[in-house]
Design a protein around this motif. Structure first.
Motif: not given
Length: 172
Positions: A1-6, A71-75
């Motif tokens: 998910m972080e990679r997709l966001l990046m 994004m909240s899940f990532i946090n």
């Protein structure tokens, strides 16, 4: 998910890194020296600041409600990882911070008793120096985790260790 966001961040914000040497060194050999070098590099710091601002935009709905949910899940995952790191490194300040921030998560997901006791723990740790002078110093010297082996980073939380020990004793 972080990679997709990046990837989305790089597409939307047209990120241009003028001097990628510090970041390349970090990706090739991640150690303290390369981390310090990257954190002194102005272009890297600018990139990090822009990325955090983009994360906030996504949390506020820039990419829609689904992206804000993830994004909240990532946090929340970051918070859990920081809590685990605090136990593994005997970091009482980080442990205190993470426990205080987790109470609202438990409350939101129907863990009312956990939320209640985490709130109590937050108040207790905040006032620890007033109620038990010197205890904070003892805790900061490494009293929130137990080492059962000589493997670095293999520490366990004191309460978990006690529970496992007592349960083993009760079963035998």
């Amino acid at each position: 998910m972080e990679r997709l966001l990046m990837e989305r961040f790089i597409e939307e914000e047209s990120v241009l890194i003028t001097d990628p040497a510090a970041l390349l060194n970090m990706t090739q050999s991640c150690n303290q020296e390369h981390l310090d070098e990257a954190l002194k590099d102005r272009s890297t710091l600018t990139l990090i600041e822009k990325y955090h601002a983009y994360e906030e935009k996504v949390l506020k709905g820039h990419l829609g409600k689904t992206a804000a949910l993830w994004m909240s899940f990532i946090n929340y995952c970051h918070l859990v990882f920081m809590l685990l790191h605090s136990v593994k490194t005997n970091n009482i300040q980080l442990f205190h911070k993470c426990n205080g921030e987790m109470a609202n998560i438990f409350f939101a997901f129907d863990g009312h008793n956990y939320s209640r006791y985490l709130t109590w723990l937050e108040v207790y740790l905040t006032n620890l120096e007033n109620t038990h002078p010197g205890a904070k110093d003892l805790l900061s010297k490494g009293a929130i985790a137990v080492a059962r082996s000589m493997i670095p980073g293999a520490l366990s939380a004191v309460d978990k260790t006690m529970e496992e020990t007592f349960m083993r004793f009760a079963k035998s």
